[in-house]
Design a protein around this motif. Structure first.
Motif, PDB file in Angstrom:
ATOM      1  N   HIS A   1       1.757  -4.144   9.324  1.00  0.00           N
ATOM      2  CA  HIS A   1       0.325  -4.333   9.474  1.00  0.00           C
ATOM      3  C   HIS A   1      -0.316  -4.529   7.932  1.00  0.00           C
ATOM      4  N   LEU A   2       0.164  -4.344   6.969  1.00  0.00           N
ATOM      5  CA  LEU A   2      -0.328  -4.344   5.484  1.00  0.00           C
ATOM      6  C   LEU A   2      -0.375  -5.900   5.158  1.00  0.00           C
ATOM      7  N   PRO A   3      -1.350  -6.308   4.435  1.00  0.00           N
ATOM      8  CA  PRO A   3      -1.573  -7.827   4.263  1.00  0.00           C
ATOM      9  C   PRO A   3      -0.347  -8.550   3.507  1.00  0.00           C
ATOM     10  N   GLN A   4      -0.041  -9.543   4.182  1.00  0.00           N
ATOM     11  CA  GLN A   4       1.064 -10.344   3.209  1.00  0.00           C
ATOM     12  C   GLN A   4       1.031 -10.486   2.090  1.00  0.00           C
ATOM     13  N   GLY A   5       2.190 -10.174   1.296  1.00  0.00           N
ATOM     14  CA  GLY A   5       2.248 -10.016  -0.080  1.00  0.00           C
ATOM     15  C   GLY A   5       1.469  -8.762  -0.799  1.00  0.00           C
ATOM     16  N   PHE A   6       0.949  -7.887  -0.229  1.00  0.00           N
ATOM     17  CA  PHE A   6       0.528  -6.685  -0.693  1.00  0.00           C
ATOM     18  C   PHE A   6       1.431  -5.877  -1.627  1.00  0.00           C
ATOM     19  N   VAL A   7       2.705  -5.617  -0.850  1.00  0.00           N
ATOM     20  CA  VAL A   7       3.564  -4.778  -1.751  1.00  0.00           C
ATOM     21  C   VAL A   7       4.246  -5.419  -2.945  1.00  0.00           C
ATOM     22  N   GLU A   8       4.612  -6.637  -2.809  1.00  0.00           N
ATOM     23  CA  GLU A   8       4.834  -7.654  -3.934  1.00  0.00           C
ATOM     24  C   GLU A   8       3.725  -7.401  -5.101  1.00  0.00           C
ATOM     25  N   ARG A   9       2.487  -7.851  -4.682  1.00  0.00           N
ATOM     26  CA  ARG A   9       1.522  -7.983  -5.630  1.00  0.00           C
ATOM     27  C   ARG A   9       1.058  -6.574  -6.421  1.00  0.00           C
TER      28      ARG A   9
END
Length: 436
Positions: free
Chosen positions: A308-316
């Motif tokens: 459910h987290l925004p796409q790419g959030f973890v990487e950014r």
């Protein structure tokens, strides 16, 4: 093991943090009373989780029925499992007690129960033994349940919606508590089995030999003073955070070494307890706020919710953020790098934040969350509620900015530090325990 002279039946409400909180109390009692046998009655699932291979000389767990049919598969509805368990009580406890008495060879001489299990008082009366009730929540929520009938008669039949902003100034210590802060089942949703059980509890507790609180008097002196006029004896034994040395699961995710790399009071720790997960839209909004604010974060989030987290959030945000499925909360809050606790404001989490002087951002959901949140923001002034009670990007960013700002944040930190000092003094410790 020493010769057994007394036998205490411990009856748990086997959900959320209830069993572990009661076990922490029992561990302290058992250590100081080695000739007393404590038979700990809970479901197999609960006992397995909280004992996890631990053995004690005079504490013995006994598994009782959870009321669920054989082969039951959890549907995600917690109320379903709670209702099944409650329908099986008190018969399952009576059966477990008979087994415990037969094995110990000593009759039960006292009942120590989760306060929610008010039928424990009836069992104790039938046997002519004392009933000690343990309330896992705060003094404020206990007072609400004891004053349920006066609240209902004052509010009348118009319900919560029409009186949302009315305060409970007719109850000592509640002048800032509003009707909308009340848990379900006080003046609405009365048909819920849990609401009925809590109402009965509020009526029965004045008959208990003693009521034990995981709190300390200085935090709610007016409320506790009033409770003492309603109950035979009130024993404040918390915060258990500062008195218990209960074993903790290993930090398998490496949260503490990761925190070691950050500046003092710079990290936002995010956790909504063991049961709650915010709706997908709120998870996304919280992530967006965390990213936009630039604050370092440690987020305890179940694996099944991460999509459910925004796409790419973890990487950014990988250079300043860490997401784990479980975090050792006490050690995390005790770490000097943690400066904000984003929480559901359950009582244990609030008390743990106070114990380690970490200001809170509260997003309350149910039960006592709203009451605790009101106390945090308007009575103790040690945190803030997210705007409109919902996690949005802009509202969460405002809350983070509030806590991190020099003037507003400094005041909150001063207030929670004073509460921490009073908590440490209450348990007779000289050090709040920043090191583990």
């Amino acid at each position: 093991m020493a010769t057994i002279f007394s036998h205490i039946a411990v009856m748990t409400f086997p959900f959320s943090s209830h069993p572990s909180a009661l076990l922490n109390l029992v561990r302290r009692l058992a250590a100081s009373a080695p000739t007393v046998r404590f038979s700990f009655l809970s479901t197999a699932k609960s006992n397995q989780a909280i004992f996890s291979g631990q053995q004690y000389d005079n504490i013995k767990p006994y598994d009782i029925s959870d009321g669920l049919p054989e082969g039951y598969v959890f549907t995600g509805n917690v109320h379903e499992t709670v209702e099944a368990f409650m329908k099986d009580t008190p018969g399952n406890f009576k059966e477990g007690m008979r087994e415990a008495e037969a094995e110990a060879g000593v009759k039960v001489s006292c009942f120590l129960t989760d306060a929610f299990l008010a039928f424990g008082g009836e069992m104790a009366d039938a046997m002519g033994v004392p009933w000690i009730a343990f309330w896992i929540g705060g003094p404020c929520s206990l007072s609400i349940h004891i004053h349920t009938d006066p609240i209902r008669s004052t509010v009348g039949d118009t319900g919560m919606a029409q009186n949302a902003e009315q305060t409970l100034k007719f109850i000592p210590g509640m002048s800032k508590i509003q009707i909308r802060d009340l848990p379900e089942g006080i003046i609405d949703h009365l048909e819920m089995p849990i609401a009925h059980a809590l109402h009965i509890m509020g009526l029965k507790l004045p008959g208990a030999t003693a009521v034990v609180l995981n709190s300390y008097e200085e935090i709610d002196l007016t409320i506790i003073t009033d409770l003492k006029t309603k109950l035979k004896k009130v024993l404040s034994v918390g915060p258990s955070t500062l008195t218990s040395s209960s074993p903790s699961k290993p930090d398998e995710s490496g949260c503490l070494p990761w925190l070691d790399k950050h500046k003092a009071a710079s990290v936002a720790y995010i956790s909504f307890g063991t049961i709650l997960v915010p709706p997908p839209s709120e998870l996304a909004a919280l992530a967006e706020a965390i990213e936009a604010s630039g604050v370092p974060y440690l987020w305890s989030l179940p694996d099944h919710s991460r999509h459910h987290l925004p796409q790419g959030f973890v990487e950014r945000t990988s250079t300043r953020g860490m997401i784990v499925s479980w975090a050792p909360q006490l050690q995390v809050l005790a770490h000097t790098s943690v400066g904000i606790h984003i929480t559901h404001s359950g009582w244990n989490s609030v008390l743990e934040s106070i114990s380690y002087a970490v200001p809170m951002i509260c997003r309350p959901f149910f039960a006592d969350n709203m009451l605790n949140c009101r106390m945090v923001e308007d009575v103790w002034e040690i945190g803030v509620r997210v705007e409109d009670g919902i996690l949005t990007k802009s509202g969460t960013m405002k809350a983070i900015e509030h806590l991190l700002s020099n003037d507003k944040g400094k005041k909150l930190k001063e207030n929670i530090r004073l509460l921490q000092e009073s908590a440490v003094k209450a348990v007779g410790s000289n050090d709040p325990g920043r090191q583990f």
